[in-house]
Write a protein that holds these residues in place. Structure first.
Motif, PDB file in Angstrom:
ATOM      1  N   GLY A 131     -48.924  -7.183  18.455  1.00  0.00           N
ATOM      2  CA  GLY A 131     -48.799  -5.400  18.794  1.00  0.00           C
ATOM      3  C   GLY A 131     -47.150  -5.099  18.589  1.00  0.00           C
ATOM      4  N   LYS A 132     -47.319  -3.634  18.325  1.00  0.00           N
ATOM      5  CA  LYS A 132     -46.217  -2.632  17.502  1.00  0.00           C
ATOM      6  C   LYS A 132     -45.621  -1.775  18.779  1.00  0.00           C
ATOM      7  CE  LYS A 132     -43.748   0.121  14.275  1.00  0.00           C
ATOM      8  NZ  LYS A 132     -43.546   0.510  13.234  1.00  0.00           N
ATOM      9  N   VAL A 133     -44.076  -1.966  19.390  1.00  0.00           N
ATOM     10  CA  VAL A 133     -44.101  -1.493  19.894  1.00  0.00           C
ATOM     11  C   VAL A 133     -42.524  -0.424  20.371  1.00  0.00           C
ATOM     12  CG1 VAL A 133     -45.073  -2.017  22.581  1.00  0.00           C
ATOM     13  CG2 VAL A 133     -42.711  -3.650  21.284  1.00  0.00           C
ATOM     14  N   GLU A 134     -41.841  -0.623  19.459  1.00  0.00           N
ATOM     15  CA  GLU A 134     -41.393  -0.188  18.898  1.00  0.00           C
ATOM     16  C   GLU A 134     -40.435  -0.726  17.172  1.00  0.00           C
ATOM     17  OE1 GLU A 134     -36.917  -0.702  20.844  1.00  0.00           O
ATOM     18  OE2 GLU A 134     -37.832  -0.637  22.929  1.00  0.00           O
ATOM     19  N   GLU A 135     -40.276   0.566  16.883  1.00  0.00           N
ATOM     20  CA  GLU A 135     -39.493   0.355  15.122  1.00  0.00           C
ATOM     21  C   GLU A 135     -38.982  -1.155  15.177  1.00  0.00           C
ATOM     22  OE1 GLU A 135     -39.894   0.953  11.669  1.00  0.00           O
ATOM     23  OE2 GLU A 135     -40.160   2.001  12.935  1.00  0.00           O
ATOM     24  N   ASN A 136     -40.052  -2.160  14.251  1.00  0.00           N
ATOM     25  CA  ASN A 136     -39.173  -3.648  14.212  1.00  0.00           C
ATOM     26  C   ASN A 136     -39.276  -4.206  16.073  1.00  0.00           C
ATOM     27  OD1 ASN A 136     -38.317  -3.427  11.446  1.00  0.00           O
ATOM     28  ND2 ASN A 136     -36.768  -1.912  11.335  1.00  0.00           N
ATOM     29  N   LYS A 137     -40.116  -4.131  16.482  1.00  0.00           N
ATOM     30  CA  LYS A 137     -40.219  -4.504  17.487  1.00  0.00           C
ATOM     31  C   LYS A 137     -41.912  -4.389  17.965  1.00  0.00           C
ATOM     32  CE  LYS A 137     -37.094  -4.206  20.553  1.00  0.00           C
ATOM     33  NZ  LYS A 137     -35.929  -4.444  21.799  1.00  0.00           N
ATOM     34  N   PHE A 138     -42.232  -5.715  18.162  1.00  0.00           N
ATOM     35  CA  PHE A 138     -43.777  -6.826  18.570  1.00  0.00           C
ATOM     36  C   PHE A 138     -44.030  -7.348  19.368  1.00  0.00           C
ATOM     37  CE2 PHE A 138     -43.565  -5.074  14.236  1.00  0.00           C
ATOM     38  CZ  PHE A 138     -44.891  -4.890  13.984  1.00  0.00           C
ATOM     39  N   ASN A 139     -45.022  -6.933  20.698  1.00  0.00           N
ATOM     40  CA  ASN A 139     -45.524  -7.753  21.846  1.00  0.00           C
ATOM     41  C   ASN A 139     -46.180  -8.657  20.705  1.00  0.00           C
ATOM     42  OD1 ASN A 139     -44.369  -6.975  23.866  1.00  0.00           O
ATOM     43  ND2 ASN A 139     -45.832  -5.189  23.967  1.00  0.00           N
ATOM     44  N   VAL A 140     -46.158 -10.189  21.572  1.00  0.00           N
ATOM     45  CA  VAL A 140     -46.703 -11.240  20.755  1.00  0.00           C
ATOM     46  C   VAL A 140     -47.532 -12.518  21.644  1.00  0.00           C
ATOM     47  CG1 VAL A 140     -47.152 -13.195  19.317  1.00  0.00           C
ATOM     48  CG2 VAL A 140     -45.372 -12.109  18.390  1.00  0.00           C
ATOM     49  N   ASP A 141     -48.512 -11.754  21.857  1.00  0.00           N
ATOM     50  CA  ASP A 141     -49.523 -13.129  22.734  1.00  0.00           C
ATOM     51  C   ASP A 141     -50.054 -14.394  22.356  1.00  0.00           C
ATOM     52  OD1 ASP A 141     -48.383 -11.230  25.250  1.00  0.00           O
ATOM     53  OD2 ASP A 141     -50.416  -9.990  24.938  1.00  0.00           O
ATOM     54  N   PHE A 142     -50.271 -15.797  22.654  1.00  0.00           N
ATOM     55  CA  PHE A 142     -50.746 -16.304  22.585  1.00  0.00           C
ATOM     56  C   PHE A 142     -51.549 -17.101  23.326  1.00  0.00           C
ATOM     57  CE2 PHE A 142     -47.044 -18.257  21.708  1.00  0.00           C
ATOM     58  CZ  PHE A 142     -47.048 -19.138  22.067  1.00  0.00           C
ATOM     59  N   LYS A 143     -52.739 -17.768  23.284  1.00  0.00           N
ATOM     60  CA  LYS A 143     -53.228 -19.103  23.601  1.00  0.00           C
ATOM     61  C   LYS A 143     -53.358 -19.949  23.368  1.00  0.00           C
ATOM     62  CE  LYS A 143     -57.352 -16.899  25.034  1.00  0.00           C
ATOM     63  NZ  LYS A 143     -59.034 -16.509  25.896  1.00  0.00           N
ATOM     64  N   ALA A 144     -54.182 -21.256  23.805  1.00  0.00           N
ATOM     65  CA  ALA A 144     -55.130 -21.767  22.805  1.00  0.00           C
ATOM     66  C   ALA A 144     -55.598 -21.126  21.557  1.00  0.00           C
ATOM     67  CB  ALA A 144     -56.404 -22.972  23.587  1.00  0.00           C
ATOM     68  N   PRO A 145     -56.110 -21.822  21.103  1.00  0.00           N
ATOM     69  CA  PRO A 145     -55.637 -23.019  20.515  1.00  0.00           C
ATOM     70  C   PRO A 145     -54.836 -22.629  19.554  1.00  0.00           C
ATOM     71  CG  PRO A 145     -56.788 -22.070  18.807  1.00  0.00           C
ATOM     72  CD  PRO A 145     -57.075 -21.465  19.707  1.00  0.00           C
ATOM     73  N   PHE A 146     -53.670 -21.698  20.317  1.00  0.00           N
ATOM     74  CA  PHE A 146     -51.974 -21.722  19.024  1.00  0.00           C
ATOM     75  C   PHE A 146     -51.133 -22.355  20.269  1.00  0.00           C
ATOM     76  CE2 PHE A 146     -53.928 -18.607  17.186  1.00  0.00           C
ATOM     77  CZ  PHE A 146     -53.198 -18.490  16.198  1.00  0.00           C
ATOM     78  N   SER A 147     -51.565 -22.371  21.794  1.00  0.00           N
ATOM     79  CA  SER A 147     -49.992 -23.322  22.465  1.00  0.00           C
ATOM     80  C   SER A 147     -50.898 -24.388  22.527  1.00  0.00           C
ATOM     81  CB  SER A 147     -50.447 -22.483  23.476  1.00  0.00           C
ATOM     82  OG  SER A 147     -52.014 -22.180  24.150  1.00  0.00           O
TER      83      SER A 147
END
Length: 147
Positions: A131-147
């Motif tokens: 999710g975008k929070v600022e210009e060219n800055k994003f939050n990235v959250d992940f869990k299984a199966p990605f972790s």
């Protein structure tokens, strides 16, 4: 558009392969369907190898394109694979936009904001969020199966 993520092994076409090189493993395949022309949100489909009981991903190490994640997905051969899809936004008639609740993890509108869930699971059980929070800055959250 389609993208495949590989490890650092050698390509099966042999261009970067030496006698000791192990063939590269496919870690993830992403397919995008952009439908902006008809004002519908785009779709994203992700396929990746399942993880065994010891936490190791099942090897997908094709020696030719027929064994690739992309081709397996096209043929519907998803045994041993996890399929994820984007959580679909809802049309908001007052704002005339598609919207999706990011629970504060996205504060700016962006076509790059995305939530993925296991295709056969509950769409509210998000495994990956960007999710975008600022210009060219994003939050990235992940869990299984990605972790």
């Amino acid at each position: 558009q389609e993208y495949t993520l590989y490890d650092d092994g050698a390509s099966p076409d042999g261009k970067d392969k030496d006698a000791r090189s192990e063939l590269r493993k496919e870690l993830l395949h992403v397919s995008f369907l952009n439908s902006l022309r008809n004002r519908n949100p785009g779709a994203m489909q992700v396929v990746m190898p399942q993880v065994d009981g010891q936490g190791n991903a099942i090897k997908v190490q094709p020696s030719n394109s027929a064994g690739s994640l992309a081709e397996k997905l096209k043929r519907g051969e998803t045994n041993g694979l996890i399929e994820l899809k984007n959580r679909e936004p809802k049309w908001n008639p007052s704002s005339q936009m598609y919207q999706l609740d990011f629970h504060g993890r996205a504060t700016m509108a962006s076509c790059k904001n995305i939530q993925l869930h296991v295709k056969t699971g509950d769409s509210a059980d998000v495994s990956f969020l960007m999710g975008k929070v600022e210009e060219n800055k994003f939050n990235v959250d992940f869990k299984a199966p990605f972790s």
